[in-house]
Design a protein around this motif. Structure first.
Motif, PDB file in Angstrom:
ATOM      1  N   ALA A 159       0.813  -1.249  -0.199  1.00 27.30           N
ATOM      2  CA  ALA A 159      -0.092  -0.057   0.011  1.00 27.30           C
ATOM      3  C   ALA A 159       0.750   1.249  -0.034  1.00 27.30           C
ATOM      4  O   ALA A 159       1.864   1.368   0.830  1.00 27.30           O
ATOM      5  N   LYS A 160       0.541   2.181  -0.687  1.00 27.60           N
ATOM      6  CA  LYS A 160       1.017   3.521  -0.592  1.00 27.60           C
ATOM      7  C   LYS A 160       0.966   4.144   0.877  1.00 27.60           C
ATOM      8  O   LYS A 160       1.996   4.754   1.053  1.00 27.60           O
ATOM      9  N   HIS A 161      -0.149   3.963   1.433  1.00 24.38           N
ATOM     10  CA  HIS A 161      -0.690   4.506   2.643  1.00 24.38           C
ATOM     11  C   HIS A 161      -0.691   3.437   3.453  1.00 24.38           C
ATOM     12  O   HIS A 161      -2.088   3.133   3.954  1.00 24.38           O
ATOM     13  N   PRO A 162       0.116   2.721   4.150  1.00 22.62           N
ATOM     14  CA  PRO A 162      -0.045   1.505   4.813  1.00 22.62           C
ATOM     15  C   PRO A 162      -0.794   1.615   6.188  1.00 22.62           C
ATOM     16  O   PRO A 162      -0.568   2.974   6.595  1.00 22.62           O
ATOM     17  N   THR A 163      -1.419   0.579   6.690  1.00 26.33           N
ATOM     18  CA  THR A 163      -2.256   0.908   7.951  1.00 26.33           C
ATOM     19  C   THR A 163      -1.736  -0.089   8.755  1.00 26.33           C
ATOM     20  O   THR A 163      -1.598  -1.269   8.649  1.00 26.33           O
ATOM     21  N   VAL A 164      -1.539   0.227  10.036  1.00 30.17           N
ATOM     22  CA  VAL A 164      -1.101  -0.426  11.134  1.00 30.17           C
ATOM     23  C   VAL A 164      -2.156  -0.498  12.398  1.00 30.17           C
ATOM     24  O   VAL A 164      -2.735   0.687  12.581  1.00 30.17           O
ATOM     25  N   LEU A 165      -2.802  -1.715  12.607  1.00 31.89           N
ATOM     26  CA  LEU A 165      -4.011  -2.087  13.301  1.00 31.89           C
ATOM     27  C   LEU A 165      -3.492  -2.585  14.678  1.00 31.89           C
ATOM     28  O   LEU A 165      -3.209  -3.548  14.819  1.00 31.89           O
ATOM     29  N   PHE A 166      -3.955  -1.913  15.988  1.00 31.74           N
ATOM     30  CA  PHE A 166      -4.263  -2.420  17.252  1.00 31.74           C
ATOM     31  C   PHE A 166      -5.571  -2.343  17.629  1.00 31.74           C
ATOM     32  O   PHE A 166      -6.419  -1.420  17.575  1.00 31.74           O
ATOM     33  N   TYR A 167      -6.290  -3.417  18.185  1.00 33.94           N
ATOM     34  CA  TYR A 167      -7.286  -3.461  18.849  1.00 33.94           C
ATOM     35  C   TYR A 167      -7.471  -4.488  20.403  1.00 33.94           C
ATOM     36  O   TYR A 167      -6.560  -5.417  20.310  1.00 33.94           O
ATOM     37  N   GLY A 168      -8.253  -3.867  21.237  1.00 34.78           N
ATOM     38  CA  GLY A 168      -8.266  -4.755  22.297  1.00 34.78           C
ATOM     39  C   GLY A 168      -8.790  -3.820  23.480  1.00 34.78           C
ATOM     40  O   GLY A 168      -8.777  -2.595  23.402  1.00 34.78           O
ATOM     41  N   GLN A 169      -8.714  -4.398  24.739  1.00 35.16           N
ATOM     42  CA  GLN A 169      -8.954  -3.885  25.805  1.00 35.16           C
ATOM     43  C   GLN A 169      -7.689  -2.860  26.314  1.00 35.16           C
ATOM     44  O   GLN A 169      -6.486  -3.286  26.088  1.00 35.16           O
ATOM     45  N   PHE A 170      -7.718  -1.826  26.761  1.00 37.44           N
ATOM     46  CA  PHE A 170      -6.522  -1.035  27.394  1.00 37.44           C
ATOM     47  C   PHE A 170      -6.100  -1.435  28.574  1.00 37.44           C
ATOM     48  O   PHE A 170      -6.483  -0.759  29.537  1.00 37.44           O
ATOM     49  N   ILE A 171      -5.434  -2.572  28.642  1.00 38.67           N
ATOM     50  CA  ILE A 171      -4.931  -3.030  30.010  1.00 38.67           C
ATOM     51  C   ILE A 171      -3.536  -2.906  29.935  1.00 38.67           C
ATOM     52  O   ILE A 171      -3.024  -3.125  28.818  1.00 38.67           O
ATOM     53  N   PRO A 172      -2.673  -2.898  31.076  1.00 38.65           N
ATOM     54  CA  PRO A 172      -1.292  -3.083  31.007  1.00 38.65           C
ATOM     55  C   PRO A 172      -0.697  -3.974  30.232  1.00 38.65           C
ATOM     56  O   PRO A 172       0.304  -3.681  29.595  1.00 38.65           O
ATOM     57  N   LEU A 173      -1.109  -5.350  30.138  1.00 36.36           N
ATOM     58  CA  LEU A 173      -0.546  -6.230  29.421  1.00 36.36           C
ATOM     59  C   LEU A 173      -0.570  -5.882  27.800  1.00 36.36           C
ATOM     60  O   LEU A 173       0.341  -6.439  27.189  1.00 36.36           O
ATOM     61  N   HIS A 174      -1.490  -5.107  27.424  1.00 35.47           N
ATOM     62  CA  HIS A 174      -1.342  -4.881  25.970  1.00 35.47           C
ATOM     63  C   HIS A 174      -0.179  -3.636  25.624  1.00 35.47           C
ATOM     64  O   HIS A 174       0.264  -3.690  24.357  1.00 35.47           O
ATOM     65  N   GLY A 175       0.366  -2.903  26.594  1.00 34.43           N
ATOM     66  CA  GLY A 175       1.203  -2.001  26.222  1.00 34.43           C
ATOM     67  C   GLY A 175       0.824  -0.767  25.251  1.00 34.43           C
ATOM     68  O   GLY A 175       1.761  -0.612  24.226  1.00 34.43           O
TER      69      GLY A 175
END
Length: 378
Positions: free
Chosen positions: A197-213
């Motif tokens: 992609a010319k404009h690549p996308t990076v995705l994170f999803y999840g609960q905002f808990i310490p484990l997720h960083g």
């Protein structure tokens, strides 16, 4: 000499197990896939409470009262039900186990508990909601210690978690087992690979808990600056305020933060992403788990960046194609890994096909069938 095929088990799944957790749904599906005759006695006390740590006091108290009031009915139904070969208790099952123990003992029915992970470790060490010296911490440890001794088998999500239980609670290895969480393949089907992609996308999803960083992810986006990478963050939870503070202090406009999306849209977002993110927390628990999102991303066949640790290394290696393992809490390493994956696009259609076989529903079912049969023969 001919061997007769083992008879299908009669399995009762009992208690207040949380059907909001993919782990719980997959355990039930896996046990059904073994060919067992499965019945359920369930009280849905956790419905609608995806992250219990962010419940307000009033809501939390109402849940606890609802939880405790569920047991008389559950136990009455258990006593009236036909005798199963084995009872399975799912997450979050500490009180379920202790409540059922005397009734199961009278009927001579073994109990298998899918502990999944340690409540004490989560609350005290990982999320740091209470200190180790707090009496509540001792209570949680004692509760978990008792629950482990009340059952015939304790099941965790990884061998790393099983080792934690062995060391923390003095359990014999034969009492412990592990089965991967896996992914609901019908909900997270493999998607066609994207072209570079010319404009690549990076995705994170999840609960905002310490484990997720989550702070590590936001800082990586900050370090990327005005580079043509779009960062999409989907979620909310314990650390929502920290994310809000970071996103108003110089984070580039390339970050899109969405608090919640329904499952169908989440699957669409994964398909649109060029790289998906796992977890980056610095706690020991973050190193022991393989979270739901990692299995879901691998099921979808998307490139993945996540932190290294003994848990994830049970599934992938340091040189697995399309997977980058980075040190915890290191935004520079995360950003560099994202760039490496982007530079390697496009990926083949069969990306992660070998990994998906290792957590297919057939493999999960075989693991649960072995655990249940050992419980009934001990």
């Amino acid at each position: 000499m001919f061997r007769t095929a083992p008879q299908n088990l009669n399995v009762l799944i009992w208690g207040t197990y949380d059907l909001g957790k993919p782990r719980t749904r997959l355990v039930i599906q896996s046990i059904r896939e073994t060919g067992a005759q499965v019945s359920e006695i369930h009280s849905a006390v956790w419905e609608g409470a995806e992250d219990k740590s962010v419940l307000r006091k009033g809501a939390a108290l109402r849940r606890v009262v609802r939880w405790l009031l569920a047991y008389p009915g559950l136990l009455w139904r258990f006593c009236r039900a036909p005798r199963p070969d084995v009872v399975v208790i799912g997450y979050l099952g500490h009180l379920d186990v202790l409540s059922l123990l005397p009734f199961a003992a009278i009927r001579r029915i073994p109990i298998v508990w899918d502990a999944f992970l340690s409540l004490h470790d989560t609350v005290v060490r990982d999320r740091k909601m209470i200190s180790r010296r707090n009496p509540a911490a001792l209570f949680l440890w004692a509760l978990e210690w008792l629950a482990c001794r009340a059952v015939n088998r304790v099941v965790l999500d990884t061998e790393a978690h099983a080792e934690l239980f062995r060391c923390s609670y003095g359990l014999e290895p034969r009492k412990l087992a592990s089965v991967f969480v896996g992914a609901e393949a019908e909900a997270f089907p493999t998607v066609s690979p994207k072209l570079h992609a010319k404009h690549p996308t990076v995705l994170f999803y999840g609960q905002f808990i310490p484990l997720h960083g989550i702070e590590t992810i936001v800082e990586a986006a900050r370090m990327a600056g005005d580079q043509e990478i779009s960062w999409v963050i989907i979620g909310r939870g314990q650390q929502t305020q920290a994310v809000q503070d970071m996103t108003v202090s110089g984070v580039p406009a390339s970050i899109e933060w969405v608090e919640w999306v329904p499952y169908p849209e989440l699957v669409q977002r994964i398909g649109q992403a060029d790289v998906c993110l796992g977890v980056f927390g610095e706690s020991e628990k973050a190193g022991r788990v393989i979270p739901n999102k990692v299995f879901q991303i691998l099921s979808a066949g998307k490139p993945l960046v996540t932190r290294t640790g003994p848990g994830i290394l049970e599934l992938v290696s340091e040189d697995t194609p399309g997977v980058e393992l980075v040190p915890p809490g290191d935004p520079a390493a995360l950003l560099a890994a994202v760039k490496r994956l982007l530079s390697s696009a496009p990926y083949p259609p069969e990306l992660h096909a070998d990994l998906r076989k290792r957590f297919s529903i057939d493999i999960l079912a075989a693991g649960w069938d072995a655990i249940l049969r050992k419980a009934t023969s001990s």
